[in-house]
Write an enzyme that holds these catalytic residues in place. Structure first.
Site, PDB file in Angstrom:
ATOM      1  N   ASN A   9       0.869  -1.176   0.000  1.00 50.23           N
ATOM      2  CA  ASN A   9       0.000   0.000   0.000  1.00 50.23           C
ATOM      3  C   ASN A   9       0.908   1.229   0.000  1.00 50.23           C
ATOM      4  OD1 ASN A   9      -1.765   2.076   0.517  1.00 50.23           O
ATOM      5  ND2 ASN A   9      -2.267   1.418   2.608  1.00 50.23           N
ATOM      6  N   TRP A  10       0.988   1.878  -1.136  1.00 51.33           N
ATOM      7  CA  TRP A  10       1.914   3.020  -1.256  1.00 51.33           C
ATOM      8  C   TRP A  10       1.412   4.264  -0.550  1.00 51.33           C
ATOM      9  CZ3 TRP A  10       3.404   3.006  -7.208  1.00 51.33           C
ATOM     10  CH2 TRP A  10       3.999   1.773  -7.514  1.00 51.33           C
ATOM     11  N   LYS A  11       0.155   4.264  -0.148  1.00 49.29           N
ATOM     12  CA  LYS A  11      -0.441   5.460   0.480  1.00 49.29           C
ATOM     13  C   LYS A  11      -0.206   6.669  -0.427  1.00 49.29           C
ATOM     14  CE  LYS A  11       0.040   3.184   4.888  1.00 49.29           C
ATOM     15  NZ  LYS A  11       0.215   3.256   6.331  1.00 49.29           N
ATOM     16  N   HIS A  94      -9.275   1.055   5.112  1.00 51.38           N
ATOM     17  CA  HIS A  94      -7.984   1.296   5.768  1.00 51.38           C
ATOM     18  C   HIS A  94      -8.195   2.243   6.949  1.00 51.38           C
ATOM     19  CE1 HIS A  94      -3.887   2.488   6.548  1.00 51.38           C
ATOM     20  NE2 HIS A  94      -3.527   1.396   5.916  1.00 51.38           N
ATOM     21  N   GLU A  96      -6.574   4.660   7.973  1.00 49.10           N
ATOM     22  CA  GLU A  96      -6.379   6.081   7.651  1.00 49.10           C
ATOM     23  C   GLU A  96      -7.628   6.644   6.969  1.00 49.10           C
ATOM     24  OE1 GLU A  96      -2.638   5.483   5.656  1.00 49.10           O
ATOM     25  OE2 GLU A  96      -1.743   4.977   7.587  1.00 49.10           O
ATOM     26  N   GLU A 166      -4.831  -4.865  10.714  1.00 49.82           N
ATOM     27  CA  GLU A 166      -3.804  -3.843  10.929  1.00 49.82           C
ATOM     28  C   GLU A 166      -4.105  -3.087  12.216  1.00 49.82           C
ATOM     29  OE1 GLU A 166      -1.857  -2.583   6.951  1.00 49.82           O
ATOM     30  OE2 GLU A 166      -3.642  -1.378   7.232  1.00 49.82           O
ATOM     31  N   GLY A 172       2.993   2.369  10.829  1.00 43.28           N
ATOM     32  CA  GLY A 172       3.949   3.467  10.644  1.00 43.28           C
ATOM     33  C   GLY A 172       4.661   3.884  11.914  1.00 43.28           C
ATOM     34  N   SER A 213       3.911  -1.993  10.346  1.00 48.30           N
ATOM     35  CA  SER A 213       5.366  -2.055  10.544  1.00 48.30           C
ATOM     36  C   SER A 213       5.957  -3.415  10.161  1.00 48.30           C
ATOM     37  CB  SER A 213       5.737  -1.680  11.979  1.00 48.30           C
ATOM     38  OG  SER A 213       5.357  -0.337  12.243  1.00 48.30           O
ATOM     39  N   GLY A 234       3.070  -0.950   4.251  1.00 49.40           N
ATOM     40  CA  GLY A 234       3.189   0.449   3.877  1.00 49.40           C
ATOM     41  C   GLY A 234       4.631   0.790   3.552  1.00 49.40           C
ATOM     42  N   GLY A 235       5.334   1.344   4.511  1.00 50.90           N
ATOM     43  CA  GLY A 235       6.689   1.877   4.307  1.00 50.90           C
ATOM     44  C   GLY A 235       7.627   0.954   3.541  1.00 50.90           C
TER      45      GLY A 235
END
Ligand code: 13P
Length: 256
Positions: A9-11, A94, A96, A166, A172, A213, A234-235
């Protein structure tokens, strides 16, 4: 046997040219790991171009969201019919989006149904906050999110559904849940809800990812858990080397 699924997920990262250059490199790096389903979720801006670069590869594309209506006065939204030829998956719910875009359980459910109706497989994200976790509410809250998201979705659609657990406190933050915690919630809570709703045979086909993470140094711990079928990342999905390492580890642990 469930095929492991690792989704990046590149956000809100990577411009259009960056996205294209990235997947050109990523496609080569991920090509050997065909026992793992590999998915990238760019922003809407890059979806068509990324989809075109990956058209002749095994790497699937996901959107990061999708609306439930086909068209209408919904400024800024994107309809399933607009992306159905570009994506195989859509991330829905998600944390977010739940936090910043007022994505309620009801909307998550509508989006999941609309996605399925357009041949898009939903990756439904659920997870509790730190406060809920500390108050011992994880099981009831996450179980409730799963039940609400799946309301009215028939058993025959369930093999197309992916659920991503999640915990919000692990996203993150570098504070990942232990493999044991992930297994307890994914196996104990989420799969139990699926068994309750659909019976064991259907529940055993649904893939459930862990997210929060996830890095190359903790991936093996997650993938070694019996009910963890992959990761929503993510990251670490923004770098070719790190994402490839995650896919390689998934293939080594569960890819046979
Ligand atoms: P991080 O891997 O950066 O913690 O993000 C997890 C996530 O939110 C994926 O959807």
């Amino acid at each position: 046997m469930r095929t492991p699924i690792i989704a990046g997920n590149w956000k809100m990262n990577k411009t259009l040219p960056e996205s294209v250059a990235f997947v050109e490199e990523l496609a080569k790096a991920l090509a050997p790991y065909s026992t793992v389903e590999r998915v990238v979720a760019p922003t809407f801006v890059s979806l068509a171009a990324v989809s075109s670069v990956l058209a002749n590869t095994e790497i699937a594309v996901s959107s990061q969201n999708v609306h439930w209506e086909d068209s209408g006065a919904y400024t800024s939204e994107v309809a399933p019919v607009m992306i159905q030829d570009l994506v195989e998956y859509a991330i829905i719910g998600h944390s977010e989006c739940r936090a910043y875009l007022n994505e309620t359980d009801e909307k998550v459910n509508k989006k999941a149904k609309a996605a399925l109706a357009h041949g898009i497989k939903p990756i439904i994200a659920v997870g509790e906050s730190l406060e809920q976790n500390e108050a011992g509410e994880t099981t009831s809250f996450v179980g409730g999110q799963v039940r609400a998201a799946l309301d009215g979705i028939p058993a025959e659609d369930m093999p197309k559904v992916v659920i991503a657990y999640e915990p919000i406190w692990a996203i993150g933050t570098g504070k990942s849940a232990s493999g044991e915690i992930a297994q307890n919630i994914i196996g104990g809570t989420i799969r139990s809800v699926l068994i309750d709703l659909y019976g064991d045979a259907v529940a055993q086909q649904v893939r459930i990812q862990y997210g929060g993470s996830v890095k190359p140094n903790n991936m093996e711990e997650y993938m070694s858990q019996p009910d963890v079928d992959g990761a929503l990342v993510g990251g670490a999905s923004l770098k070719v080397d790190a994402f490839t390492d995650l896919v390689r580890i998934a293939a080594e642990v569960k890819g046979s």
